[in-house]
Design an enzyme around this catalytic site. Structure first.
Site, PDB file in Angstrom:
ATOM      1  N   ALA A  53      10.115  33.448 -52.323  1.00 23.86           N
ATOM      2  CA  ALA A  53      11.000  34.560 -51.994  1.00 23.86           C
ATOM      3  C   ALA A  53      10.689  35.094 -50.602  1.00 23.86           C
ATOM      4  O   ALA A  53       9.629  34.834 -50.038  1.00 23.86           O
ATOM      5  CB  ALA A  53      10.852  35.674 -53.030  1.00 23.86           C
ATOM      6  N   CYS A  54      11.637  35.840 -50.060  1.00 26.02           N
ATOM      7  CA  CYS A  54      11.452  36.496 -48.759  1.00 26.02           C
ATOM      8  C   CYS A  54      10.279  37.447 -48.831  1.00 26.02           C
ATOM      9  O   CYS A  54      10.101  38.097 -49.840  1.00 26.02           O
ATOM     10  CB  CYS A  54      12.701  37.270 -48.378  1.00 26.02           C
ATOM     11  SG  CYS A  54      13.933  36.188 -47.709  1.00 26.02           S
ATOM     12  N   PRO A  55       9.539  37.602 -47.776  1.00 28.38           N
ATOM     13  CA  PRO A  55       9.690  36.965 -46.461  1.00 28.38           C
ATOM     14  C   PRO A  55       8.793  35.740 -46.277  1.00 28.38           C
ATOM     15  O   PRO A  55       8.524  35.359 -45.154  1.00 28.38           O
ATOM     16  CB  PRO A  55       9.232  38.075 -45.522  1.00 28.38           C
ATOM     17  CG  PRO A  55       8.141  38.761 -46.293  1.00 28.38           C
ATOM     18  CD  PRO A  55       8.437  38.569 -47.757  1.00 28.38           C
ATOM     19  N   CYS A  69      18.368  35.057 -49.001  1.00 26.28           N
ATOM     20  CA  CYS A  69      18.082  36.005 -47.930  1.00 26.28           C
ATOM     21  C   CYS A  69      17.271  35.360 -46.813  1.00 26.28           C
ATOM     22  O   CYS A  69      17.293  35.819 -45.680  1.00 26.28           O
ATOM     23  CB  CYS A  69      17.430  37.280 -48.457  1.00 26.28           C
ATOM     24  SG  CYS A  69      15.662  37.354 -48.344  1.00 26.28           S
TER      25      CYS A  69
END
Lengths: 75, 174
Positions: A12-14, A41
């Site tokens: 997942a981000c970041p 994202c």
């Protein structure tokens, strides 16, 4: 001109962004880094950052919900 | 590669990520609509705590007598509880959005480290949200437009927390 692939599926981000930044630091001008992501994202912040530092970026949708962000360390 | 038809409207609305500005305007309009219709500001984690309490009650622990719940588990009714409905709406809305964009994917769990991080992170978020009587939605997003001081306090604290959190992330998870 080396080409490297960074597998960021499931991250997942970041995390994809930070990993790509670290990887690109150690690469030479003209090298290409392909970051494989499945977190939408990262498709926004990764190209945004790469373009802001002047690298060439291309995005390819390789499957449903999977993308390759192709970054050329152009300078 | 086979020939692909182009659908510019679908591409613009459902496929391409919205700008932060578009997202902000949509959030403002929808949260205003929610307040207008239900007379309640948007919140998320309130019902999650009650659901947790229901689980405790189910296994025989009288959580409703605790100060934090104080009978709210017995009083709880899903269909008249606005945040419960909007919480379920968030899940279905997100599913709908990802299906419309043809980006649905069941993600692989990459490592054991990610599992532990998710569990510990989830517990800390839930714990923090209840201690501060709201998460980044109920305490922050709904607090600011109500001119409530607690929204600003939450904002400062979240900046500090995010700064420390991202340092820990780059140090231990890269």
């Amino acid at each position: 001109m080396a080409e490297k692939t960074l597998d960021c599926y499931g991250e997942a981000c970041p995390i994809p962004l930070v990993k790509a930044q670290k990887e690109l630091e150690g690469m030479a001008v003209g090298d290409v880094l392909i970051v494989s992501i499945d977190h939408s994202c990262a498709m926004k912040n990764l190209p945004e950052w790469a373009r802001s530092v002047g690298y060439n970026v291309e995005i390819e949708e390789v499957a449903e919900g999977e993308w390759d962000v192709i970054i050329e360390k152009s300078k | 590669m086979d020939e692909k038809k182009s659908y510019p409207f679908h591409e613009l609305v459902f496929k391409k990520e919205w700008s932060y500005t578009t997202g902000a305007v949509m959030l403002a309009i929808l949260s205003l609509a929610l307040v207008t219709v239900t007379n309640q500001a948007w919140g998320v984690t309130g019902p999650l705590a009650v659901w947790g309490g229901k689980v405790l009650e189910f296994v025989g622990i009288n959580a409703d007598s605790w100060k934090g719940f104080n009978g709210s588990i017995a009083r709880y009714d899903f269909f008249t509880n606005v945040p419960s409905i909007t919480d379920v709406g968030i899940v279905f809305g997100a599913l709908l959005a990802t299906l419309l964009a043809a980006q649905f994917k069941i993600k692989k769990i990459k490592s054991r480290k990610n599992v532990y991080a998710a569990i510990v992170g989830g517990l800390l978020m839930g714990f923090g949200a209840r201690l501060s009587a709201g998460c980044n939605i109920g305490a922050f997003f709904s607090g600011l437009p109500a001119f409530s001081l607690h929204g600003w306090v939450f904002w400062i604290a979240i900046f500090g927390g995010a700064a420390v959190g991202s340092k820990l992330l780059t140090k231990y998870f890269m």
